[in-house]
Scaffold this motif. Structure first.
Motif, PDB file in Angstrom:
ATOM      1  N   GLN A 108       0.832  -1.099   0.083  1.00 56.36           N
ATOM      2  CA  GLN A 108       0.007  -0.095   0.109  1.00 56.36           C
ATOM      3  C   GLN A 108       0.867   1.234  -0.051  1.00 56.36           C
ATOM      4  O   GLN A 108       0.637   2.225  -0.741  1.00 56.36           O
ATOM      5  CB  GLN A 108      -0.855  -0.185   1.140  1.00 56.36           C
ATOM      6  N   ALA A 137      -2.483 -12.634  -1.680  1.00 57.42           N
ATOM      7  CA  ALA A 137      -3.353 -12.572  -2.747  1.00 57.42           C
ATOM      8  C   ALA A 137      -3.049 -13.886  -3.723  1.00 57.42           C
ATOM      9  O   ALA A 137      -2.123 -14.231  -3.889  1.00 57.42           O
ATOM     10  CB  ALA A 137      -3.162 -11.215  -3.694  1.00 57.42           C
ATOM     11  N   ASP A 170      -6.551 -12.939  -8.120  1.00 64.51           N
ATOM     12  CA  ASP A 170      -6.589 -11.460  -7.663  1.00 64.51           C
ATOM     13  C   ASP A 170      -5.783 -10.514  -8.504  1.00 64.51           C
ATOM     14  O   ASP A 170      -5.973  -9.437  -8.667  1.00 64.51           O
ATOM     15  CB  ASP A 170      -6.526 -11.487  -6.164  1.00 64.51           C
ATOM     16  N   SER A 229      -4.323 -13.779   5.005  1.00 65.86           N
ATOM     17  CA  SER A 229      -4.940 -12.391   4.690  1.00 65.86           C
ATOM     18  C   SER A 229      -5.233 -11.962   3.430  1.00 65.86           C
ATOM     19  O   SER A 229      -4.890 -10.811   2.759  1.00 65.86           O
ATOM     20  CB  SER A 229      -4.068 -11.400   5.446  1.00 65.86           C
ATOM     21  N   GLU A 268      -8.077 -11.365   1.631  1.00 64.24           N
ATOM     22  CA  GLU A 268      -8.654 -10.484   1.285  1.00 64.24           C
ATOM     23  C   GLU A 268      -8.277  -9.012   1.469  1.00 64.24           C
ATOM     24  O   GLU A 268      -8.331  -8.193   0.459  1.00 64.24           O
ATOM     25  CB  GLU A 268     -10.039 -10.456   2.206  1.00 64.24           C
ATOM     26  N   GLN A 269      -7.588  -8.769   2.411  1.00 66.37           N
ATOM     27  CA  GLN A 269      -6.637  -7.698   2.643  1.00 66.37           C
ATOM     28  C   GLN A 269      -5.666  -7.328   1.428  1.00 66.37           C
ATOM     29  O   GLN A 269      -5.411  -6.412   1.013  1.00 66.37           O
ATOM     30  CB  GLN A 269      -5.984  -7.517   3.946  1.00 66.37           C
ATOM     31  N   ALA A 323      -5.721  -8.615  -1.546  1.00 64.41           N
ATOM     32  CA  ALA A 323      -6.494  -8.266  -2.894  1.00 64.41           C
ATOM     33  C   ALA A 323      -7.171  -6.960  -2.867  1.00 64.41           C
ATOM     34  O   ALA A 323      -7.204  -6.334  -3.919  1.00 64.41           O
ATOM     35  CB  ALA A 323      -7.465  -9.378  -3.039  1.00 64.41           C
ATOM     36  N   ALA A 324      -7.648  -6.244  -1.740  1.00 62.34           N
ATOM     37  CA  ALA A 324      -7.966  -5.065  -1.548  1.00 62.34           C
ATOM     38  C   ALA A 324      -6.895  -3.992  -2.070  1.00 62.34           C
ATOM     39  O   ALA A 324      -7.307  -2.911  -2.634  1.00 62.34           O
ATOM     40  CB  ALA A 324      -8.400  -4.852  -0.154  1.00 62.34           C
ATOM     41  N   VAL A 325      -5.498  -4.245  -1.496  1.00 58.34           N
ATOM     42  CA  VAL A 325      -4.656  -3.100  -2.209  1.00 58.34           C
ATOM     43  C   VAL A 325      -4.605  -3.173  -3.611  1.00 58.34           C
ATOM     44  O   VAL A 325      -4.319  -2.352  -4.107  1.00 58.34           O
ATOM     45  CB  VAL A 325      -3.214  -3.612  -1.518  1.00 58.34           C
ATOM     46  N   GLN A 349      -6.802  -3.884  -5.805  1.00 54.64           N
ATOM     47  CA  GLN A 349      -8.063  -3.205  -6.370  1.00 54.64           C
ATOM     48  C   GLN A 349      -7.901  -1.751  -6.070  1.00 54.64           C
ATOM     49  O   GLN A 349      -8.306  -1.030  -6.961  1.00 54.64           O
ATOM     50  CB  GLN A 349      -9.319  -3.541  -5.489  1.00 54.64           C
ATOM     51  N   SER A 350      -7.154  -1.224  -5.143  1.00 51.80           N
ATOM     52  CA  SER A 350      -6.838   0.234  -4.798  1.00 51.80           C
ATOM     53  C   SER A 350      -6.142   0.720  -5.734  1.00 51.80           C
ATOM     54  O   SER A 350      -6.052   1.951  -6.303  1.00 51.80           O
ATOM     55  CB  SER A 350      -6.689   0.616  -3.448  1.00 51.80           C
TER      56      SER A 350
END
Lengths: 191, 191
Positions: free
Chosen positions: A40, A133, A137, A168, A170-171, A173-175, A177-178
């Protein structure tokens, strides 16, 4: 012949600071949270792609080296987060073979390794690979894992590098996506 | 955190001299002879394993960068001949993507790429990969190609990197055998 006589990558100052503040992390989830934070921060500081990785002492949890994707920053296509972290660990250990350097080490990466990094993991001397991920992802935002063997987990395991996945996820993969939401560059992709 | 803030590989002086003396090679066989000579010199100068590689302008034959295996010399396990040559070419070009740098480039390697280098080839922006020795020749002296995908040639081709194999294979394999005969170190091998 037009090339120079040196291959050199400077690590961003922010990464060094971030790593200095982290000495020992007990659990895999804590170590993965660190790798995900690096991913991130690499987006936020605009030094590269949404990938972070770190080498830890597998049993004691001491941080040995931290890496992020520096392809855009360094101008070298090999500068994936995993290779950066492994190389800094090897430099610290004074040997290309981390298995000869002391306690068992593990590489914790915010995403599954691409074909290159799966190979690099085998040559590094690490004793364990931990991934956040999944390939799906990574591919969902346009990156490519390359010519990775379908049985890469078994192949790494057979070479002394067992693989633990979905820590982790999901966390992690969220990065990714961001990064896409921000319109980040998808480098290394061919038409 | 114990690692440093820089990844750095110094190219041996002899390699720079050798490359300076070679400006343009028309045929694939000439280019392969150059890569094989680098592999032999790397043994003779005791700077690393029996592997050489070079990046050329695919059509005009200009030499862009030369590499040898520097794992033992540099202390980094990623420092295979292919990655060294590609990285020096990227440094010369000023970009991680050789496809964006000018004319099409090709990587000529004295042996088939391992899993890591097959992946690295995809990310480098080269337009063609030329190999000398086969996997069997490399494995015959105790090296491991790693978790390489069985369909790696098709996978590279699909990513814009067609592969030409068996150029001067016998001469390339002879260098590998000379390394074994001399008792050269088989690094990166796990028990």
């Amino acid at each position: 012949m037009r090339s120079g006589t040196r291959i050199q990558i400077e690590i961003p100052d922010w990464l060094e600071s971030e790593a200095r503040g982290c000495e020992r992390l007990e659990t895999r989830e804590q170590r993965m949270a660190f790798a995900i934070r690096l991913a991130q921060l690499n987006i936020d500081r605009e030094t590269g792609g949404p990938f972070g990785a770190a080498v830890f002492e597998r049993d004691e949890g001491g941080l040995v080296a931290a890496g992020v994707n520096l392809v855009l920053h360094s101008g070298y296509s090999f500068a994936h987060a995993e290779v950066v972290a492994l190389s800094l660990a090897q430099r610290a250990a004074g040997t290309f073979d981390l298995a000869a350097a002391g306690p068992p080490y593990e590489l914790v990466s915010s995403a599954e390794p691409c074909a290159m990094c799966a190979g690099a993991s085998c040559w590094s001397g690490i004793a364990h690979l931990v991934c956040g991920a999944r390939r799906e992802d990574v591919e969902a935002i346009g990156f490519d894992e390359g010519p990775r063997s379908p049985d890469w987990v078994a192949q790494l395991t057979a070479r002394g590098v067992p693989v633990t996945r979905d820590i982790s996820r999901e966390q992690a993969a969220a990065v990714l996506q961001s990064y896409r939401a921000r319109g980040g560059s998808i480098y290394n992709a061919r038409p």
